[in-house]
Design an enzyme around this catalytic site. Structure first.
Site, PDB file in Angstrom:
ATOM      1  N   LYS A  38       3.275  -7.419  -5.720  1.00 32.83           N
ATOM      2  CA  LYS A  38       4.566  -7.638  -6.398  1.00 32.83           C
ATOM      3  C   LYS A  38       4.433  -8.758  -7.432  1.00 32.83           C
ATOM      4  O   LYS A  38       3.476  -9.550  -7.373  1.00 32.83           O
ATOM      5  CB  LYS A  38       5.626  -8.005  -5.352  1.00 32.83           C
ATOM      6  CG  LYS A  38       5.338  -9.300  -4.582  1.00 32.83           C
ATOM      7  CD  LYS A  38       6.241  -9.418  -3.349  1.00 32.83           C
ATOM      8  CE  LYS A  38       5.925 -10.697  -2.584  1.00 32.83           C
ATOM      9  NZ  LYS A  38       6.556 -10.711  -1.247  1.00 32.83           N
ATOM     10  N   TYR A 264      10.735 -34.634 -26.378  1.00 31.33           N
ATOM     11  CA  TYR A 264      12.198 -34.553 -26.362  1.00 31.33           C
ATOM     12  C   TYR A 264      12.812 -35.645 -25.494  1.00 31.33           C
ATOM     13  O   TYR A 264      12.260 -35.995 -24.453  1.00 31.33           O
ATOM     14  CB  TYR A 264      12.643 -33.190 -25.838  1.00 31.33           C
ATOM     15  CG  TYR A 264      12.405 -32.057 -26.810  1.00 31.33           C
ATOM     16  CD1 TYR A 264      12.849 -32.138 -28.130  1.00 31.33           C
ATOM     17  CD2 TYR A 264      11.751 -30.912 -26.408  1.00 31.33           C
ATOM     18  CE1 TYR A 264      12.644 -31.082 -29.010  1.00 31.33           C
ATOM     19  CE2 TYR A 264      11.534 -29.850 -27.277  1.00 31.33           C
ATOM     20  CZ  TYR A 264      11.987 -29.943 -28.587  1.00 31.33           C
ATOM     21  OH  TYR A 264      11.781 -28.907 -29.443  1.00 31.33           O
TER      22      TYR A 264
HETATM   23  C1  PLP Z   1       5.593 -11.074  -0.209  1.00 32.80           C
HETATM   24  C2  PLP Z   1       5.526 -10.434   1.117  1.00 32.80           C
HETATM   25  C3  PLP Z   1       4.317 -10.388   1.843  1.00 32.80           C
HETATM   26  C4  PLP Z   1       3.062 -11.123   1.410  1.00 32.80           C
HETATM   27  O1  PLP Z   1       3.084 -12.460   1.908  1.00 32.80           O
HETATM   28  P1  PLP Z   1       1.862 -13.473   1.655  1.00 32.80           P
HETATM   29  O2  PLP Z   1       2.284 -14.710   2.351  1.00 32.80           O
HETATM   30  O3  PLP Z   1       1.767 -13.654   0.176  1.00 32.80           O
HETATM   31  O4  PLP Z   1       0.640 -12.849   2.218  1.00 32.80           O
HETATM   32  C5  PLP Z   1       4.291  -9.639   3.006  1.00 32.80           C
HETATM   33  N1  PLP Z   1       5.390  -9.008   3.451  1.00 32.80           N
HETATM   34  C6  PLP Z   1       6.584  -9.061   2.804  1.00 32.80           C
HETATM   35  C7  PLP Z   1       7.759  -8.356   3.373  1.00 32.80           C
HETATM   36  C8  PLP Z   1       6.696  -9.792   1.622  1.00 32.80           C
HETATM   37  O5  PLP Z   1       7.873  -9.858   1.002  1.00 32.80           O
END
Ligand code: PLP
Length: 370
Positions: A38, A264
């Site tokens: 993702k 800034y």
């Molecule tokens: C993002 C996510 C993961 C991955 O978790 P990590 O700590 O990056 O390994 C696994 N399961 C779900 C439901 C997630 O949203």
């Protein structure tokens, strides 16, 4: 490695392979491996990473939202793709691209069944999520009877897996809570499988879950951050290799006289003698947020630490290079796979590696290193 002439995120596929193999070595041989890709594979490059992992014969992918799954299909990813956060507006593109929705409450399950029946689907693969304590998405124990009735009443969909998510898998002080989550899931999943008359896959562990709770690997694990090189603890991070290195160059050097300011709102003022500064071509629009400004974050110039001074601008940061031997055009490391990792930089600013790496914006060029 060619000399860096602009801001580049280098992505090392050899390191990815190392992490994949390391995490896999923690599993029983028949446990499936799902790669969580993702958010552009945590800010890296989902297309290249997913294609590479597919070549390494990964079992499954997951994305958060349907459009991320569509992007993977468009570059030739054919393995199953679980959409973790299904929204009803995306049912059409889910079906069109053979994505597999997570259905997490009665409303969306009912809607998806009606949709799949309307499209004359038979056994369309779906996944059901249970809430065992994170209180984010998922069915509760009391929902099970209703769920079973809905599933037994249609053959348009089939539960390919049942899953849950741990709330504190990286925090061993919460071990009792985690063990309770695992127990709850186990009981729920077994009762559910009995009631529907077949056994969907079960999965619960993210990266830290894989490392800390071998008893909870079930049929599949879901790894994100570990694949990208971070283990949520010093000890485990040492076994993994960060796959990304963010580099840039010095655009301009200034000598700031006592009393002059930088950036800034004049947030940095040269107080003592002359301060030598370097202006770098990346800013908060590239993912280096304002939290890294005013001395919280730092970069590395010719092996030496240079703190970020003043406020982070949209397209630039200024760093203090007083006493560092360097010139315009020299390479600068924001983070790499060694002592100046994204984990270290994030910690300095009071955040976590997940946030820093997923923030590196699409404006930054990616260079894939094979
Ligand atoms: C993002 C996510 C993961 C991955 O978790 P990590 O700590 O990056 O390994 C696994 N399961 C779900 C439901 C997630 O949203």
């Amino acid at each position: 490695m060619p000399k860096v002439q602009e801001t580049i995120l280098e992505i090392d596929l050899k390191a990815l392979k190392h992490n994949f193999e390391y995490l896999k070595s923690k599993l029983e041989p028949n446990t499936n491996f799902l790669a969580v890709v993702k958010a552009f594979a945590y800010g890296n490059d989902a297309d290249e990473i997913a294609k590479y992992l597919q070549d390494l014969n990964i079992d499954y992918f997951a994305v958060a939202y349907a459009n991320e799954g569509v992007a993977l299909r468009n570059v030739g990813v054919t393995k199953p793709i679980l959409v973790l956060h299904t929204l009803a507006v995306n049912f059409d593109i889910i079906l069109e691209h053979c994505l597999e929705p997570n259905l997490y409450n009665a409303k969306i399950l009912k809607e998806f069944i009606a949709f799949a029946e309307g499209k004359n689907q038979k056994h369309y693969p779906i996944h059901l999520k249970f809430n065992t304590g994170l209180n984010r998405l998922g069915f509760l124990k009391d929902d099970v009877d209703g769920l079973v009735a809905m599933l037994n009443n249609t053959n348009a969909i089939k539960a390919k897996s049942l899953f849950s998510h741990l709330a504190a898998s990286e925090d061993l002080n919460e071990r009792d809570f985690t063990l309770e989550q695992i127990h709850t899931f186990n009981t729920l999943a077994n009762n559910f499988s009995k009631a529907i008359g077949y056994k969907p896959m079960l999965h619960m562990c993210n990266t830290s879950g894989v490392l800390n709770y071998p008893e909870a690997h079930f049929n599949m694990v879901r790894c994100g951050v570990g694949l990208y090189g971070f283990g949520n603890s010093k000890k485990e991070s040492a076994n993994l290799k960060p796959i990304a290195r963010l580099k840039t160059v010095i655009s301009q050097i200034h000598h700031i006289e006592k009393g002059e300011s930088v950036g800034y709102n004049r947030a940095f003022k040269s107080e003592g003698a002359v301060t030598k500064t370097a202006t770098l071509p990346l800013g908060h629009a590239d993912g280096i947020g304002r939290i890294y400004g005013n001395g919280k974050g730092f970069v590395t110039v010719n092996g030496k630490k240079a703190p970020i001074i003043g406020n982070v601008c949209m397209d630039m940061i200024m760093v203090n290079i007083t006493n560092i031997d360097c010139k315009e055009g020299d390479e600068v490391v924001i983070f790499d796979d060694k002592t100046t990792s994204a984990e270290t930089l994030a910690e300095h600013a009071g955040t976590i590696s997940y946030e820093l790496i997923t923030s590196i914006s699409q404006r930054v060029k990616r260079a894939i290193i094979k």
